[in-house]
Design an enzyme around this catalytic site. Structure first.
Site, short mmCIF file in Angstrom:
data_model
loop_
_atom_site.label_atom_id
_atom_site.label_comp_id
_atom_site.label_asym_id
_atom_site.label_seq_id
_atom_site.Cartn_x
_atom_site.Cartn_y
_atom_site.Cartn_z
N ASP A 1 -75.33 -55.25 -26.50
CA ASP A 1 -76.47 -54.61 -25.85
C ASP A 1 -77.42 -54.01 -26.89
OD1 ASP A 1 -77.39 -53.58 -23.12
OD2 ASP A 1 -77.35 -51.71 -24.25
N GLU B 1 -78.73 -58.99 -27.55
CA GLU B 1 -79.83 -58.79 -26.61
C GLU B 1 -80.98 -58.07 -27.31
OE1 GLU B 1 -80.98 -56.16 -22.73
OE2 GLU B 1 -79.99 -55.39 -24.52
C1 NOJ Z 1 -79.95 -53.47 -21.73
C2 NOJ Z 1 -79.21 -53.53 -20.45
O1 NOJ Z 1 -79.23 -54.85 -19.98
C3 NOJ Z 1 -79.89 -52.55 -19.51
O2 NOJ Z 1 -79.41 -52.68 -18.20
C4 NOJ Z 1 -79.71 -51.17 -20.05
O3 NOJ Z 1 -80.48 -50.25 -19.29
C5 NOJ Z 1 -80.15 -51.05 -21.51
N1 NOJ Z 1 -79.78 -52.17 -22.32
C6 NOJ Z 1 -79.52 -49.84 -22.14
O4 NOJ Z 1 -78.15 -50.02 -22.33
#
Ligand code: NOJ
Length: 523
Positions: free
Chosen positions: A203, A270
């Protein structure tokens, strides 16, 4: 300790994302659980995908949908137990599916014991988070904004310092340069690898490091704003993120992550933040770093031919970019990138099935679901609540998926945590028995890809005047001399093509391919 023959990965796997709270509920609480995933994995296996990716299922106050983790090596009691987790992994492997789980190293919940100890000044945890003194006038150390818009600094009166948070103030950012934090990250990875997982979705990797000078970000120029991800009603898009995301050594930090994980573990990063997203994603994914990283560009730009070609032109290796259109953060693409029709759903499915790198299919998109409307009272997501009713918002995509046609759509025996008012006829049960359903098309398209594999891609033709993209691929392995040709007609006019495709998203005869149609030829 699990053995790991499952960790032989194709270069560009198709990965099915499961948001556990909204997949299937076996206990009648109205919230999906790990046993619900295990029970329904057979459906996922029939899609011809290579892996599942499971969003957070860890203990959490759900201040950000589970991405605010209180304990990284436990299961949230509302979602199951560790034994349930082990059963889920075993069942996935039995069905030939690899398992990726979400790892959130950028931040924790403010209820995590590490944060509580850090606030109390426990010397062992003092440096775990990003604490800074106020400016002499008491204001925050700099002008950085959280990705959700409000300032990235929140005052803590116990320490009389500010702490940094890239998302909500309930998600303090970890200090990932701190050796003790790095040791914890390695221990967390090891814990899950020993339980048999095959990969991690990481993440918010673009927020891992920041410029230690903590200089103010300059305002974004118009050009930067245009290329930035995010909605323009969020002030984060007003800054040029030169200091708060990945300074000089930020990309190479992923070499540590690779070392901690080992070579056979699939690492998918991500990229959510700021400008230069495709360039950042390309720098993160590299033989010694992540297998792939993905950005929001294609989804946010409604999967136009121009957006697709633009992303392809900005990376040297499109096999190392992740390709997707819907997620738990983005509205369902059937009616964002398409007009909601089955024709558009299948065209976009073919676009994904022929994408050059790892593909992520979000639960329910195989049904062609449109984005549900929620009322403000239904919504719990912090971002949606902050900007309500400006949208489209994130929680709509988290509405539990329809397994059947009964009142709660076979999701739960109880009251679902979000209303499941799907139109009749969209469920997995109905689409499974119809030969011509969206689900049937997804199965054909993803199975086609899985059986042949995806080699190196060549962008054969695309021009700004025309909405048709022509791609071709080598076929890896035993069919190494063959090629796959793909034509994607994004527009509404007819395109000239070869006859007799092996797979097409809409019917056509001869050489006239209709608009909003994609097809594949082998030979
Ligand atoms: C990306 C995640 O997909 C999202 O749902 C989240 O709010 C943020 N990162 C923070 O962890």
């Amino acid at each position: 300790m699990a053995d790991t023959p499952h960790r032989v990965w194709p270069k560009a796997p198709v990965i099915y994302q499961i948001y556990p709270r909204s997949f299937h509920d076996t206990t009648g609480t109205g919230t999906g659980d790990l046993n619900g995933i295990t029970l329904k994995l057979e459906h996922v296996a029939t899609l011809g995908v290579d892996a599942i990716y499971v969003s957070p299922f860890y203990p959490s106050p759900f201040a950000d949908g589970g991405y605010d983790i209180a304990d990284h090596i436990a299961v949230h009691p509302a979602l199951g137990t560790m034994a349930d987790f082990d059963r889920m992994v075993a069942r996935a492997h039995e069905l030939g599916l690899k398992v990726i789980i979400d790892q959130v190293y950028n931040h924790t919940s403010d209820t995590a014991p590490w944060f509580v100890r850090s606030v109390m000044g426990d010397p062992d945890y003092d440096d775990f988070y990003v604490w800074r003194d106020p400016k002499p006038d008491g204001t925050a150390p700099n002008n950085w904004l959280s990705q959700f818009g409000p300032p990235a600094w929140t005052w803590n009166h116990v320490r009389r310092q500010y702490y940094l948070h890239n998302f909500t103030h309930r998600q303090p950012s970890l200090n990932l340069r701190c050796p003790a934090v790095q040791e914890q990250m390695q221990a967390i990875m090891r814990f899950w690898l020993d339980r048999g997982v095959d990969g991690f979705r990481l993440d918010a990797v673009t927020s891992f490091l920041f410029d230690e000078s903590m200089a103010d970000n300059p305002p974004a120029t118009k050009a930067v704003q245009r290329s930035a991800s995010g909605e323009t009603f969020v002030p984060y898009t007003y800054q040029d993120h030169v200091h708060d995301i990945l300074p000089g050594d930020g990309l190479s930090y992923m070499e540590n992550v690779r070392r901690w994980a080992g070579q056979d573990v699939f690492l998918l990063g991500e990229v959510t933040s700021g400008n230069n997203s495709v360039e950042l994603a390309s720098g993160l994914s590299h033989p010694d770093r992540l297998n792939a990283a993905y950005t929001t560009d294609l989804a946010e730009n409604r999967a136009t031919a121009e957006a697709y070609a633009d992303i392809l032109s900005r990376t040297a290796d499109p096999q190392r970019l992740g390709w997707w259109l819907s997620s738990h953060d983005q509205p369902r693409h059937a009616d964002k990138a398409g007009d909601g029709s089955d024709r558009d759903v299948r065209f976009l499915a073919l676009l994904l099935a022929t994408a050059p790198g790892p593909v992520i299919v979000y639960q329910g998109e195989e049904l062609g679901l449109s984005q549900p409307r929620l009322s403000r009272d239904d919504v719990t997501d912090p971002l949606d609540l902050l900007y309500w009713p400006d949208g489209p918002g994130r929680e709509g995509a988290r509405v539990p998926i329809p397994w059947g046609e009964t009142q709660q759509r076979g999701f739960t025996q109880g009251t679902p945590w979000l209303p499941v008012d799907w139109p009749q006829g969209k469920s997995i049960a109905v689409q499974t028995i119809s030969a011509h359903s969206n689900l049937g098309f997804y199965r054909r398209a993803m199975t086609f890809r899985r059986e042949r594999g995806i080699g190196d891609m060549v962008l054969d033709d695309w021009s700004h005047e025309c909405d048709v993209i022509r791609l071709s691929y080598g076929i890896p392995g035993e069919h190494a001399n063959g090629r796959i040709e793909v034509v994607l007609n994004f527009g509404t006019k007819t395109a000239r093509v070869r006859k007799d495709p092996a797979l097409a998203s809409a019917d056509f005869e001869g050489t006239h391919m209709p608009g909003r149609c994609g097809a594949i030829w082998v030979g």
